[in-house]
Design a protein around this motif. Structure first.
Motif, mmCIF file in Angstrom:
data_model
loop_
_atom_site.group_PDB
_atom_site.id
_atom_site.type_symbol
_atom_site.label_atom_id
_atom_site.label_comp_id
_atom_site.label_asym_id
_atom_site.label_seq_id
_atom_site.Cartn_x
_atom_site.Cartn_y
_atom_site.Cartn_z
ATOM 1 N N THR A 99 1.874 -26.326 1.008
ATOM 2 C CA THR A 99 2.917 -27.494 1.704
ATOM 3 C C THR A 99 3.651 -27.311 0.511
ATOM 4 O OG1 THR A 99 1.598 -29.082 1.964
ATOM 5 C CG2 THR A 99 3.463 -29.597 1.463
ATOM 6 N N SER A 100 5.052 -27.022 1.145
ATOM 7 C CA SER A 100 6.568 -26.641 0.039
ATOM 8 C C SER A 100 6.936 -28.317 -0.402
ATOM 9 C CB SER A 100 7.680 -26.788 1.320
ATOM 10 O OG SER A 100 8.714 -26.145 0.201
ATOM 11 N N ASN A 101 7.491 -27.601 -1.972
ATOM 12 C CA ASN A 101 7.459 -28.666 -3.195
ATOM 13 C C ASN A 101 8.712 -28.470 -2.936
ATOM 14 O OD1 ASN A 101 5.098 -28.434 -3.679
ATOM 15 N ND2 ASN A 101 5.148 -27.322 -5.348
ATOM 16 N N GLU A 102 9.836 -27.738 -1.359
ATOM 17 C CA GLU A 102 11.327 -28.690 -1.804
ATOM 18 C C GLU A 102 11.539 -28.762 -0.678
ATOM 19 O OE1 GLU A 102 12.050 -24.568 -2.806
ATOM 20 O OE2 GLU A 102 11.501 -24.454 -4.362
ATOM 21 N N GLU A 103 12.664 -29.435 -0.817
ATOM 22 C CA GLU A 103 13.383 -29.335 1.060
ATOM 23 C C GLU A 103 13.799 -28.264 1.947
ATOM 24 O OE1 GLU A 103 13.434 -32.944 2.793
ATOM 25 O OE2 GLU A 103 11.893 -33.192 0.964
ATOM 26 N N GLY A 104 14.186 -28.269 2.608
ATOM 27 C CA GLY A 104 14.998 -26.755 3.667
ATOM 28 C C GLY A 104 13.810 -25.967 4.534
ATOM 29 N N PRO A 105 14.393 -24.602 4.130
ATOM 30 C CA PRO A 105 14.095 -23.552 5.487
ATOM 31 C C PRO A 105 12.829 -23.704 4.678
ATOM 32 C CG PRO A 105 15.956 -23.420 5.456
ATOM 33 C CD PRO A 105 16.298 -24.349 4.422
ATOM 34 N N LEU A 106 11.850 -23.269 5.205
ATOM 35 C CA LEU A 106 9.667 -22.688 4.371
ATOM 36 C C LEU A 106 10.164 -21.559 4.412
ATOM 37 C CD1 LEU A 106 7.401 -24.222 4.107
ATOM 38 C CD2 LEU A 106 7.090 -22.435 6.161
ATOM 39 N N ARG A 107 11.235 -20.899 4.646
ATOM 40 C CA ARG A 107 11.157 -19.605 4.218
ATOM 41 C C ARG A 107 11.636 -19.217 2.623
ATOM 42 N NH1 ARG A 107 14.676 -19.318 8.753
ATOM 43 N NH2 ARG A 107 17.197 -19.124 8.378
ATOM 44 N N GLN A 108 12.793 -20.848 1.990
ATOM 45 C CA GLN A 108 13.491 -20.289 1.459
ATOM 46 C C GLN A 108 13.027 -21.194 -0.018
ATOM 47 O OE1 GLN A 108 16.979 -22.147 2.434
ATOM 48 N NE2 GLN A 108 17.606 -20.439 3.302
ATOM 49 N N ALA A 109 11.743 -21.015 0.548
ATOM 50 C CA ALA A 109 10.941 -22.070 -0.400
ATOM 51 C C ALA A 109 10.159 -21.630 -1.679
ATOM 52 C CB ALA A 109 9.552 -22.949 0.025
ATOM 53 N N ARG A 110 10.560 -21.567 -2.763
ATOM 54 C CA ARG A 110 9.964 -20.744 -4.296
ATOM 55 C C ARG A 110 8.282 -21.606 -4.637
ATOM 56 N NH1 ARG A 110 15.620 -21.070 -7.541
ATOM 57 N NH2 ARG A 110 16.554 -19.953 -5.171
ATOM 58 N N SER A 111 8.066 -22.735 -4.602
ATOM 59 C CA SER A 111 6.823 -23.121 -4.742
ATOM 60 C C SER A 111 6.109 -23.865 -3.927
ATOM 61 C CB SER A 111 6.666 -23.750 -5.969
ATOM 62 O OG SER A 111 7.350 -24.749 -5.514
ATOM 63 N N PHE A 112 4.885 -24.294 -3.979
ATOM 64 C CA PHE A 112 4.212 -24.358 -3.097
ATOM 65 C C PHE A 112 3.183 -25.115 -3.770
ATOM 66 C CE2 PHE A 112 5.866 -21.616 -1.045
ATOM 67 C CZ PHE A 112 6.028 -21.602 0.726
ATOM 68 N N SER A 113 2.935 -26.193 -3.316
ATOM 69 C CA SER A 113 1.449 -27.135 -3.586
ATOM 70 C C SER A 113 -0.059 -26.315 -3.054
ATOM 71 C CB SER A 113 1.192 -28.910 -3.536
ATOM 72 O OG SER A 113 2.165 -28.967 -4.160
ATOM 73 N N MET A 114 -1.229 -26.824 -3.179
ATOM 74 C CA MET A 114 -2.138 -26.254 -2.735
ATOM 75 C C MET A 114 -2.982 -27.284 -1.804
ATOM 76 S SD MET A 114 -5.027 -23.332 -2.981
ATOM 77 C CE MET A 114 -5.759 -24.117 -4.608
ATOM 78 N N LYS A 115 -3.600 -27.872 -1.291
ATOM 79 C CA LYS A 115 -4.707 -29.012 -1.178
ATOM 80 C C LYS A 115 -5.429 -28.480 0.055
ATOM 81 C CE LYS A 115 -0.592 -31.895 -1.762
ATOM 82 N NZ LYS A 115 -0.098 -33.005 -0.923
ATOM 83 N N PHE A 116 -6.477 -29.694 0.443
ATOM 84 C CA PHE A 116 -8.136 -29.424 1.184
ATOM 85 C C PHE A 116 -7.763 -29.210 2.048
ATOM 86 C CE2 PHE A 116 -10.180 -29.130 -3.205
ATOM 87 C CZ PHE A 116 -11.142 -27.893 -2.981
ATOM 88 N N GLY A 117 -8.160 -28.867 3.646
ATOM 89 C CA GLY A 117 -7.844 -29.452 4.396
ATOM 90 C C GLY A 117 -9.347 -29.343 5.001
ATOM 91 N N GLY A 118 -8.911 -29.966 6.820
ATOM 92 C CA GLY A 118 -10.337 -29.659 7.448
ATOM 93 C C GLY A 118 -11.182 -31.405 7.972
#
Length: 50
Positions: free
Chosen positions: A14-33
Motif C-alpha cells: 500500500t502506498s504511504n502517500e496520496e496521489g498516483p501510484l507511479r509517483q509513490a516513493r514508499s509502501f507499507s507491506m501487510k499480509f493478505g488472503g
C-alpha cells in the motif's frame, strides 16, 4: 489445533502517500488472503490455528 485454514498467503503493498501510484516513493507491506487473516485473528484471540 482448533482451526486449520487452507489457502494462499499474499503480500499487499500500500502506498504511504496520496496521489498516483507511479509517483509513490514508499509502501507499507501487510499480509493478505482471507484464510491467513482468519488464522491470524483467531490466534490473537487465543485459539490454536494453522
Amino acid at each position: 489445533m482448533d482451526v486449520v485454514t487452507i489457502g494462499e498467503t499474499m503480500t499487499v503493498f500500500t502506498s504511504n502517500e496520496e496521489g498516483p501510484l507511479r509517483q509513490a516513493r514508499s509502501f507499507s507491506m501487510k499480509f493478505g488472503g482471507a484464510e491467513s487473516n482468519v488464522a491470524i485473528g483467531l490466534s490473537r484471540l487465543g485459539h490454536r490455528s494453522r
